[in-house]
Design a protein around this motif. Sequence first.
Motif, short mmCIF file in Angstrom:
data_model
loop_
_atom_site.label_atom_id
_atom_site.label_comp_id
_atom_site.label_asym_id
_atom_site.label_seq_id
_atom_site.Cartn_x
_atom_site.Cartn_y
_atom_site.Cartn_z
N LEU A 49 2.47 13.01 8.52
CA LEU A 49 3.05 11.58 8.31
C LEU A 49 4.17 11.55 7.51
CD1 LEU A 49 0.11 8.94 8.33
CD2 LEU A 49 1.80 9.48 10.19
N ALA A 50 4.20 12.68 6.39
CA ALA A 50 5.15 12.75 5.24
C ALA A 50 6.11 13.38 5.52
CB ALA A 50 4.23 13.39 3.82
N GLU A 51 7.41 13.36 4.96
CA GLU A 51 8.41 14.29 5.30
C GLU A 51 8.17 15.66 4.33
OE1 GLU A 51 11.70 11.78 3.62
OE2 GLU A 51 12.05 11.14 5.60
N GLU A 52 7.65 15.43 3.37
CA GLU A 52 7.19 16.51 2.68
C GLU A 52 6.15 16.08 1.50
OE1 GLU A 52 10.36 18.08 -0.17
OE2 GLU A 52 11.20 16.09 -0.36
N TRP A 53 5.45 17.13 1.25
CA TRP A 53 4.17 16.94 0.19
C TRP A 53 4.08 18.30 -0.75
CZ3 TRP A 53 -0.62 19.08 0.23
CH2 TRP A 53 -0.90 19.95 1.17
N GLY A 54 3.39 18.16 -1.78
CA GLY A 54 2.87 19.39 -2.45
C GLY A 54 1.91 18.78 -3.68
N VAL A 55 1.71 20.02 -4.56
CA VAL A 55 0.92 19.73 -5.76
C VAL A 55 1.67 20.30 -6.72
CG1 VAL A 55 -1.49 20.43 -6.63
CG2 VAL A 55 -1.00 20.27 -4.08
N ARG A 56 1.43 19.42 -7.80
CA ARG A 56 1.97 19.63 -9.10
C ARG A 56 1.03 19.79 -10.22
NH1 ARG A 56 4.50 16.47 -13.73
NH2 ARG A 56 3.39 14.54 -12.80
N PRO A 57 0.80 21.11 -10.95
CA PRO A 57 0.13 21.20 -11.69
C PRO A 57 0.46 20.34 -13.16
CG PRO A 57 1.41 22.96 -11.75
CD PRO A 57 1.89 22.01 -10.35
N LEU A 58 -0.82 19.67 -13.77
CA LEU A 58 -0.69 19.09 -14.92
C LEU A 58 -1.39 19.59 -16.17
CD1 LEU A 58 -1.57 15.52 -13.32
CD2 LEU A 58 0.61 16.45 -13.73
N GLY A 59 -1.46 20.91 -16.02
CA GLY A 59 -2.13 21.78 -17.13
C GLY A 59 -3.58 21.57 -17.23
N ASP A 60 -3.95 21.45 -18.49
CA ASP A 60 -5.36 21.23 -18.31
C ASP A 60 -5.87 19.75 -18.11
OD1 ASP A 60 -5.76 23.46 -19.77
OD2 ASP A 60 -5.73 22.57 -21.82
N ALA A 61 -5.07 18.88 -17.83
CA ALA A 61 -5.27 17.43 -17.19
C ALA A 61 -5.62 17.56 -15.60
CB ALA A 61 -3.95 16.50 -17.43
N GLY A 62 -5.33 18.65 -14.88
CA GLY A 62 -5.53 18.92 -13.41
C GLY A 62 -4.47 18.94 -12.69
N LYS A 63 -4.10 17.98 -11.74
CA LYS A 63 -2.96 18.25 -10.81
C LYS A 63 -2.71 16.76 -10.24
CE LYS A 63 -5.87 18.67 -6.66
NZ LYS A 63 -6.79 18.35 -7.03
N GLU A 64 -1.46 16.72 -9.79
CA GLU A 64 -0.92 15.66 -9.06
C GLU A 64 -0.66 16.25 -7.65
OE1 GLU A 64 2.34 12.09 -9.52
OE2 GLU A 64 3.10 14.48 -9.42
N VAL A 107 -0.59 11.25 -6.77
CA VAL A 107 -2.16 10.96 -7.03
C VAL A 107 -2.54 12.00 -7.95
CG1 VAL A 107 -4.43 10.52 -6.18
CG2 VAL A 107 -2.37 9.29 -4.93
N ALA A 108 -2.96 11.59 -9.19
CA ALA A 108 -3.45 12.74 -10.04
C ALA A 108 -4.89 12.64 -10.10
CB ALA A 108 -2.51 12.51 -11.20
N GLY A 115 -8.49 15.28 -12.13
CA GLY A 115 -8.58 16.23 -13.14
C GLY A 115 -9.05 17.42 -12.49
N ALA A 116 -8.89 17.58 -11.03
CA ALA A 116 -9.54 18.93 -10.61
C ALA A 116 -8.34 19.82 -10.63
CB ALA A 116 -9.98 18.77 -9.18
N ALA A 117 -8.84 21.22 -10.62
CA ALA A 117 -7.94 22.49 -10.76
C ALA A 117 -7.10 22.25 -9.41
CB ALA A 117 -8.63 23.67 -11.02
N LEU A 118 -6.16 23.35 -9.26
CA LEU A 118 -5.42 23.46 -7.97
C LEU A 118 -6.27 23.91 -7.13
CD1 LEU A 118 -1.89 24.90 -9.45
CD2 LEU A 118 -2.53 22.53 -8.93
N GLY A 119 -5.69 23.75 -5.68
CA GLY A 119 -6.43 24.34 -4.77
C GLY A 119 -6.77 23.41 -3.70
N LEU A 120 -6.01 23.29 -2.55
CA LEU A 120 -6.17 22.36 -1.45
C LEU A 120 -6.28 23.04 -0.30
CD1 LEU A 120 -3.58 19.64 -2.67
CD2 LEU A 120 -6.14 19.54 -2.97
N THR A 121 -7.13 22.58 0.60
CA THR A 121 -7.27 23.22 1.95
C THR A 121 -6.82 22.13 3.07
OG1 THR A 121 -9.16 24.55 1.29
CG2 THR A 121 -8.87 24.19 3.79
#
Length: 110
Positions: free
Chosen positions: A85-100, A56-57, A59-65
């Motif tokens: 619930l997930a085996e693994e999860w993470g955040v992938r930066p999308l540059g100026d477009a935000g994050k996934e 799920v992408a 437009g926000a910058a990185l940073g999750l709590t």
Amino acid sequence: MRSARHRLHGHLTAHGLDPDDACLVLSELVGNALLHGGDSAAVAWRLDGDRLHIGVADGAALGLTVLQQHCARDGGRGLFLVDLLAEEWGVRPLGDAGKEVWCRLAVRAA
């Protein structure tokens, strides 16, 4: 959010898989994206055997709590549920477009 959840539900049930955990995770990720990332979110998933990858992408910058279960605050436990619930999860930066925010989870037969 409802539309993406219904499409994922239909996709998994068409493959004879239980959609419950995956739909909950998708709802949490989309909810977070809309709450913290702007007016829209891009949703994608890929089913590979009994593993589902959801992204799920927004437009926000990185940073999750991630709030822990014992936290007294109302709400805000979406990523805690994803983590459970997930085996693994993470955040992938999308540059100026935000994050996934992405996750991989096992799906079992219905």
